[in-house]
Design a protein around this motif. Structure first.
Motif, PDB file in Angstrom:
ATOM      1  N   LEU A 130       3.225   6.243  -3.862  1.00 54.67           N
ATOM      2  CA  LEU A 130       4.494   6.709  -4.431  1.00 54.67           C
ATOM      3  C   LEU A 130       4.463   6.604  -5.948  1.00 54.67           C
ATOM      4  O   LEU A 130       4.955   7.461  -6.680  1.00 54.67           O
ATOM      5  N   ARG A 131       3.899   5.483  -6.329  1.00 58.70           N
ATOM      6  CA  ARG A 131       3.809   5.260  -7.774  1.00 58.70           C
ATOM      7  C   ARG A 131       2.944   6.351  -8.430  1.00 58.70           C
ATOM      8  O   ARG A 131       3.271   6.883  -9.489  1.00 58.70           O
ATOM      9  N   ALA A 132       1.852   6.686  -7.728  1.00 62.53           N
ATOM     10  CA  ALA A 132       0.962   7.727  -8.244  1.00 62.53           C
ATOM     11  C   ALA A 132       1.713   9.056  -8.318  1.00 62.53           C
ATOM     12  O   ALA A 132       1.663   9.757  -9.334  1.00 62.53           O
ATOM     13  N   ARG A 146       3.541   1.735  -1.435  1.00 65.50           N
ATOM     14  CA  ARG A 146       4.155   1.941  -2.750  1.00 65.50           C
ATOM     15  C   ARG A 146       3.171   2.568  -3.735  1.00 65.50           C
ATOM     16  O   ARG A 146       3.576   3.354  -4.587  1.00 65.50           O
ATOM     17  N   ALA A 147       1.915   2.187  -3.572  1.00 64.66           N
ATOM     18  CA  ALA A 147       0.924   2.672  -4.532  1.00 64.66           C
ATOM     19  C   ALA A 147       0.900   4.208  -4.611  1.00 64.66           C
ATOM     20  O   ALA A 147       1.006   4.754  -5.717  1.00 64.66           O
ATOM     21  N   ASP A 154       5.433  12.601 -13.671  1.00 66.41           N
ATOM     22  CA  ASP A 154       6.024  12.347 -14.992  1.00 66.41           C
ATOM     23  C   ASP A 154       5.058  12.754 -16.109  1.00 66.41           C
ATOM     24  O   ASP A 154       5.457  13.384 -17.088  1.00 66.41           O
ATOM     25  N   THR A 155       3.789  12.377 -15.888  1.00 63.86           N
ATOM     26  CA  THR A 155       2.785  12.729 -16.885  1.00 63.86           C
ATOM     27  C   THR A 155       2.697  14.250 -17.033  1.00 63.86           C
ATOM     28  O   THR A 155       2.620  14.780 -18.148  1.00 63.86           O
ATOM     29  N   ASP A 163       0.800  -1.226   0.000  1.00 61.72           N
ATOM     30  CA  ASP A 163       0.000   0.000   0.000  1.00 61.72           C
ATOM     31  C   ASP A 163       0.831   1.273   0.000  1.00 61.72           C
ATOM     32  O   ASP A 163       0.418   2.282  -0.572  1.00 61.72           O
ATOM     33  N   ASP A 223       4.908   9.596  -8.488  1.00 57.62           N
ATOM     34  CA  ASP A 223       5.926   9.563  -9.547  1.00 57.62           C
ATOM     35  C   ASP A 223       5.284   9.576 -10.925  1.00 57.62           C
ATOM     36  O   ASP A 223       5.677  10.334 -11.825  1.00 57.62           O
ATOM     37  N   GLY A 224       4.273   8.740 -11.050  1.00 57.05           N
ATOM     38  CA  GLY A 224       3.617   8.597 -12.355  1.00 57.05           C
ATOM     39  C   GLY A 224       2.980   9.889 -12.830  1.00 57.05           C
ATOM     40  O   GLY A 224       3.219  10.328 -13.968  1.00 57.05           O
ATOM     41  N   PHE A 225       2.193  10.509 -11.944  1.00 55.96           N
ATOM     42  CA  PHE A 225       1.503  11.734 -12.363  1.00 55.96           C
ATOM     43  C   PHE A 225       2.491  12.888 -12.536  1.00 55.96           C
ATOM     44  O   PHE A 225       2.325  13.724 -13.416  1.00 55.96           O
ATOM     45  N   GLN A 267      10.943   8.072  -5.619  1.00 58.35           N
ATOM     46  CA  GLN A 267      11.715   6.854  -5.940  1.00 58.35           C
ATOM     47  C   GLN A 267      12.635   6.440  -4.791  1.00 58.35           C
ATOM     48  O   GLN A 267      12.804   5.254  -4.490  1.00 58.35           O
ATOM     49  N   ARG A 280       9.604  13.511  -8.089  1.00 62.29           N
ATOM     50  CA  ARG A 280       9.818  12.153  -8.603  1.00 62.29           C
ATOM     51  C   ARG A 280      10.990  11.463  -7.897  1.00 62.29           C
ATOM     52  O   ARG A 280      10.902  10.306  -7.485  1.00 62.29           O
TER      53      ARG A 280
END
Lengths: 653, 150
Positions: A447-449, A444-445, A455-456, A442, A451-453, A481, A477
């Motif tokens: 963090l991923r968001a 990580r999710a 980047d987007t 949980d 980082d992902g957003f 990471q 970002r």
């Protein structure tokens, strides 16, 4: 002349008197017949010599009586037979010549007879003397022979005694002269005192005494006592030739000759062993007495009392120790010789039965019981001491019982607490599992968001953001990471402590090679000189050991990043019977002052910008090695490279 | 939307959105259906419940399945998929945040075709999505596509 010899002389003429007379008559007749027969050839003439001779013989052999008869008969025979008849039968001289002749005849016969008798008597005397001499001689010879035999016997006996004394080895038998100088020495003396007879004979016996005794004048005093009382006996210390002392039983006897002491016989026995045994016994007795008096356990020696039907009904106290008095509060004087039923009237009968069993079977008993009469708990060891007697040793264990009860209560409580705590721990563990799962999943999710957003945004909305905005997004970002890496490392650390360990043979050399190969692949541009000792076989959990090498070699790789001639070495050596492995590099190293911080989680000795990292790696390595029963330590100096040493406990051997 | 090549089972809307973006960015333009929990995924696959009357009755080419899901967990979904004759051959790729050994082992034991851990780094995720799409939708020869129900 002694009467004895007269007696013997008489004995020689024991021949009966009548034999002389008969012989005389017969001899006269025979002579006359012989002379008559010879007369024609040898005429007798005028001198009756043969008759005189016969008279002499008779006188010699048979004495005076027969000699008179012989003289008369001889005269008659001669007168009648050989003197010419002058007409008359009466043989009386008829002339002067005849008278002369007859007188001469009788005188001659008388002289001859007396002489013969005298000779005879002399002969007898001589014979008697000779006999006496002979008999004296014989008795003297006998006496001499007897004395010689006695002397021989005495000599033999003395020799036997000497040999006997010589041969006695258990006793020193010594003859001393009047002054105490050694005269004889036997083998026992040599054995006990150590001197040979050559060495000691002629020396004074005081050298057998200790210097203190000599100073005190003991040797002389002992001789005085022996002289006065005939004998002196003692047990005392004596000295051997080599100076060593021994316990001796000594007996000195005065030897007297016509009531005058002319020497001493000293008999000595080495009683060191006996003394030692006695001392040991005494000491042992004292020890036991001390033990008896000072032991904290009560001790009672008792005698069993049986009733008429052979059933145990009571026992009597023979002895009790001070501790017994103290424990029971009963004075010794009120106990000894008394029966237990008098001393403790309320005694439970089972004690009597129990002790009776000990006496009957000889088997000792150990029991713990409550004595209502004393209100105490006691522990008793009872054993048979001799026929119908037993000893009971007892301790007051009331306090112990109380403590035991307390302990068992505490134990029960503790057990309950352990159960509760275990359950709590199990719950906590479950929670931790859930937590780490949730962390891995949980945390990580988001963090991923992030980082992902970010980047987007950076890619899709580049035009709407100025350079600073874009930089911030990049920082967002990077942080996300880094957080992800941290989460992974923390999870690894917690997993290293929890995961099940499976030990097996692992080729450490091969594993190190594989790790370095991976590192080389990750940065193909770097040139690192690696040396790995071959054949390092250990017993460890493959997975966890791989983590150790990943981290240690990873660090070595990382911290040699700025070196031109990077070197990494993996090896081992023996130290205090333990195999020590090491990973050495020639990289940045660290300040040894901070060495103790190396292995704490999140502790870093380098700036993130110089060498990135989470500070978890070495904490993880230490945790893994500890689980293996091993250790890790490090040596380094700044810019001198670092060496990490580790052991794997017994598993590594 | 008549066609469904990819069924994504993901409860987190952020993750769902990012997955969609990653696939798009990775150049995989196949249609994708997102279900928010295990129950919905099963309804979709077996055309039950809310999805009883969905227009397209074909099964997806691939299922991207998260493990931690509300109601019915990912592993239970997988179990159901492998337990049913119609879906037993359906390629299932586990796409999750978890790296627990237990999850990986259990997934394969229950018949997962692949296990991919979603990287935090979005660039990495894009690469992963692209690789997945290329492999499972182009390179891999899938079993014959079947309908969801009898």
């Amino acid at each position: 002349m002694s009467p004895d010899i007269d007696e013997r002389a008489n004995l020689l003429v024991r021949t009966p008197r009548w034999v002389g007379y008969v012989f005389t008559v017969l001899a006269e007749v025979a002579l006359s017949a012989g002379l008559l027969a010879l007369n024609p050839v040898f005429p007798l003439g005028k001198f009756p010599v043969p008759y005189v001779l016969l008279t002499m013989i008779v006188a010699y052999f048979f004495g005076g009586g027969p000699a008179i008869v012989a003289g008369v008969l001889g005269w008659l025979a001669f007168t009648f037979l050989f003197v010419p008849r002058h007409g008359t039968v009466w043989p009386i001289a008829h002339d002067a010549e005849g008278w002369a002749r007859e007188t001469a005849f009788f005188l001659g016969v008388s002289v001859v007879a007396i002489a013969a008798i005298r000779i005879k008597q002399s002969h007898r005397r001589i014979q008697a003397l000779a006999d006496e001499t002979m008999s004296l001689n014989v008795s003297l010879t006998d006496q001499i022979a007897g004395r010689e035999r006695a002397q021989e016997a005495l000599r033999e006996s003395e020799e036997r005694l000497r040999l006997l004394i010589e041969g006695v080895t258990d006793y020193a038998i010594i003859m001393l002269d009047r002054d105490g100088t050694v005269v004889t020495w036997n083998s026992g003396a040599e054995r006990i005192k150590g001197y040979t007879s050559e060495e000691i004979i002629g020396r004074h016996f005081s050298r057998f005494y200790t210097s203190e005794d000599i100073t005190a004048g003991k040797p002389e005093r002992e001789l005085e006592i022996a002289t006065a009382q005939g004998q002196y006996n003692e047990e005392g210390r004596r000295v051997r030739k080599d100076g060593s002392r021994f316990w001796a039983s000594v007996s000195i006897t005065a030897l007297c000759d016509e009531e005058k002491v002319n020497g001493f016989a000293e008999v000595t026995r080495d009683i060191t062993e006996r003394k030692a045994a006695e001392d040991a016994l005494r000491e042992s007795e004292e020890r036991y007495r001390t033990l008896f008096d000072t032991m904290s356990e009560g001790f009672a020696l008792c005698e069993m009392i049986w009733d008429e039907e052979g059933r145990p009904c009571d026992f009597r106290y023979l002895d009790v120790n001070p501790a017994w008095e103290e424990h029971t509060g009963i004075a010794r004087d009120n106990v000894i010789g008394h029966a237990v039923k008098e001393v403790i009237p309320s005694i439970e009968s089972f004690w009597i039965e129990k002790y009776a069993e000990v006496v009957r079977t000889g088997k000792s008993a150990h029991l713990e019981s409550h004595v209502a009469a004393l209100g105490r708990w006691i522990e008793v060891f009872a054993y048979k001491q001799s026929e119908n007697r037993f000893a009971a040793v007892f301790m007051d264990v009331t306090e112990r019982r109380r403590a035991e009860e307390e302990i068992s209560k505490l134990n029960a409580e503790l057990e309950q607490r352990v159960i509760e705590r275990t359950a709590e721990l199990e719950d906590a563990n479950k929670e931790l599992e859930a937590f780490s799962y949730s962390v891995s999943h949980d945390l990580r999710a988001p963090l991923r968001a992030i980082d992902g957003f970010s980047d987007t945004l950076l890619k899709g909305y580049q035009d709407s953001l100025d350079a600073r905005g874009q930089d911030y997004l990049r920082r967002v970002r990077a942080a996300a990471q880094r957080m992800a890496v941290l989460i992974d490392d923390v999870l690894n650390l917690s997993r290293a402590g929890r995961a099940e360990m499976r030990r097996q043979r692992v080729d450490l050399s091969a594993m190190a090679r594989a790790v370095l190969n991976d590192l080389r692949r990750s940065e193909p541009g770097r040139k690192v000189d690696t040396t790995i000792e071959q054949g390092l076989i250990v017993i460890a959990d493959t997975h966890l050991l791989r983590s150790v090498l990943d981290n240690l070699l990873g660090n070595a790789w990382k911290f040699t990043g700025k070196c031109d001639d990077a070197k990494i070495e993996v090896g081992s050596f023996e130290q205090n019977g333990e195999r020590v492995y090491f990973v050495r590099d020639n990289g940045a190293g660290f300040n040894p002052a901070y060495a103790d911080k190396l292995f704490s989680p999140f502790q870093r000795l380098h700036a993130e910008s110089d060498f990135p990292g989470t500070g978890i790696g070495l904490a993880l390595v230490q945790r893994i090695l500890r689980r293996h029963g091993g250790r890790i330590w490090a040596e380094s100096a700044v810019d001198q490279g670092a060496t990490f040493y580790f052991t794997l406990g017994e598993a590594g051997r | 939307m008549n066609d469904c090549d990819i069924l994504l089972v993901e409860d987190n809307p952020d993750d769902a959105e990012l997955t969609l973006l990653a696939f798009q960015e990775g150049g995989i333009c196949n249609s994708m259906v997102v279900t928010r929990d295990g129950e919905e995924a099963l309804d979709y696959l077996f055309m039950t419940g809310k999805r009883e009357n969905r227009e397209n009755d074909l099964l997806p080419a691939i299922v991207l399945l998260d493990l931690k899901l509300p109601k019915v967990s990912g592993l239970d979904v997988l179990k159901r998929i492998r337990g049913d004759e119609h879906t037993s051959c359906l390629p299932v790729v586990i796409l999750t945040s978890s790296k627990e050994d237990e999850d990986i082992v259990n997934s394969y034991r229950l018949g997962a075709n692949a296990y991919v851990r979603k990287p935090v780094d979005y660039s990495e995720f894009v690469k992963a999505a692209r690789t997945l799409g290329l492999f499972w939708l182009l390179l891999n020869e899938p079993p014959p596509r079947r309908r969801s129900c009898k």
